[in-house]
Scaffold this active site. Structure first.
Site, PDB file in Angstrom:
ATOM      1  N   ILE A  82       4.246  -2.623   5.056  1.00  0.00           N
ATOM      2  CA  ILE A  82       3.431  -3.731   5.572  1.00  0.00           C
ATOM      3  C   ILE A  82       1.992  -3.265   5.790  1.00  0.00           C
ATOM      4  O   ILE A  82       1.729  -2.317   6.525  1.00  0.00           O
ATOM      5  CB  ILE A  82       3.999  -4.276   6.908  1.00  0.00           C
ATOM      6  CG1 ILE A  82       5.475  -4.658   6.771  1.00  0.00           C
ATOM      7  CG2 ILE A  82       3.150  -5.452   7.401  1.00  0.00           C
ATOM      8  CD1 ILE A  82       5.767  -5.827   5.860  1.00  0.00           C
ATOM      9  N   LYS A  83       1.076  -3.981   5.137  1.00  0.00           N
ATOM     10  CA  LYS A  83      -0.347  -3.618   5.229  1.00  0.00           C
ATOM     11  C   LYS A  83      -1.027  -4.538   6.239  1.00  0.00           C
ATOM     12  O   LYS A  83      -0.883  -5.772   6.166  1.00  0.00           O
ATOM     13  CB  LYS A  83      -0.969  -3.771   3.840  1.00  0.00           C
ATOM     14  CG  LYS A  83      -2.236  -2.987   3.617  1.00  0.00           C
ATOM     15  CD  LYS A  83      -2.609  -3.053   2.135  1.00  0.00           C
ATOM     16  CE  LYS A  83      -3.884  -2.319   1.835  1.00  0.00           C
ATOM     17  NZ  LYS A  83      -4.350  -2.572   0.466  1.00  0.00           N
ATOM     18  N   LEU A  84      -1.732  -3.916   7.166  1.00  0.00           N
ATOM     19  CA  LEU A  84      -2.365  -4.667   8.268  1.00  0.00           C
ATOM     20  C   LEU A  84      -3.804  -4.199   8.419  1.00  0.00           C
ATOM     21  O   LEU A  84      -4.096  -3.008   8.209  1.00  0.00           O
ATOM     22  CB  LEU A  84      -1.649  -4.347   9.586  1.00  0.00           C
ATOM     23  CG  LEU A  84      -0.141  -4.554   9.663  1.00  0.00           C
ATOM     24  CD1 LEU A  84       0.494  -3.498  10.568  1.00  0.00           C
ATOM     25  CD2 LEU A  84       0.159  -5.958  10.174  1.00  0.00           C
TER      26      LEU A  84
END
Ligand code: G3P
Length: 217
Positions: A82-84
């Site tokens: 998951i890229k945040l």
């Protein structure tokens, strides 16, 4: 050093993966736009090609929204990371997702302090953007060096994922400094093999070989 490919173009990913050059993939909303596909469909196809982590980016900017989107993205495949964004909400989501056993990639990092916060939030990867710092007259590679020193000072396990890589020299410099991963566009990864003396040497060997009249197989 791991090589991630920075694209959502399935054809390019397949080609590089067959060459053994893909340890993972990074995508972002701009790359999804460029692919012309639906984020879920495209990401699912990428995850089926590549064994390593595939970064899929949330687009919500608040914690609750990020967590909701992360749940949808995480369901795509087991190798989703998951890229945040490195924001307060992104850091909070990073901590929660990491505690839940998800891999996380904190993106849009432009300072050593942002990287320090990402490491403290337990991020799997931090993505400092080299090319975009170069674009505004700074030396993006200096940031990689600063983060390497800080992480080594405290034995942080967060991996430095050098992003916004634009040139083959960026790759070499990131490797010399000790970035754990680089993510680069397909053309940059393929350009790593190029050297004029290799081409010239091969041409000469082939010319001489032809003169021998021999064949190996
Ligand atoms: O991984 C981040 C990357 O996609 C940004 O690259 O060239 O748009 O600055 P660039």
């Amino acid at each position: 050093m791991k090589f991630f490919v920075d694209t959502a173009d399935v054809k390019d990913i397949r080609e590089l993966n067959d060459l053994g050059l893909v340890d993972g993939v990074t995508t972002n909303p701009s790359l999804i736009l460029k692919s012309g596909g639906n984020i879920i469909d495209v990401t699912k196809e990428i995850c089926s090609i590549v064994k390593g982590p595939v970064s899929a980016e949330v687009t919500a900017t608040d914690y609750a929204g990020m967590m909701k989107e992360a749940a949808v993205l995480a369901k795509i495949a087991d190798n989703i990371c998951i890229k945040l964004p490195v924001t307060l909400d992104g850091l909070k989501a990073c901590k929660a997702l990491t505690s839940d056993g998800h891999e996380t990639n904190l993106t849009l990092c432009f300072s050593a302090n942002q990287a320090l916060l990402a490491a403290k939030a337990g991020a799997t990867y931090i993505s400092p953007f080299i090319g975009r710092l170069d674009d505004i007259g700074l030396n993006g590679m200096d940031l990689i060096g600063e983060i390497r020193t800080i992480f080594d000072n405290y034995d942080f396990e967060t991996q430095i994922l050098a992003a916004s890589i634009r040139t083959v020299n960026h790759v070499k410099e990131a490797a010399l400094i000790g970035a754990d991963v680089i993510t680069a566009p397909p053309a940059t990864l393929k350009a790593l093999v190029k050297h004029p003396l290799t081409d010239k040497g091969l041409e000469a060997f082939l010319a001489d070989w032809a003169k021998t009249g021999q064949s190996i197989a």
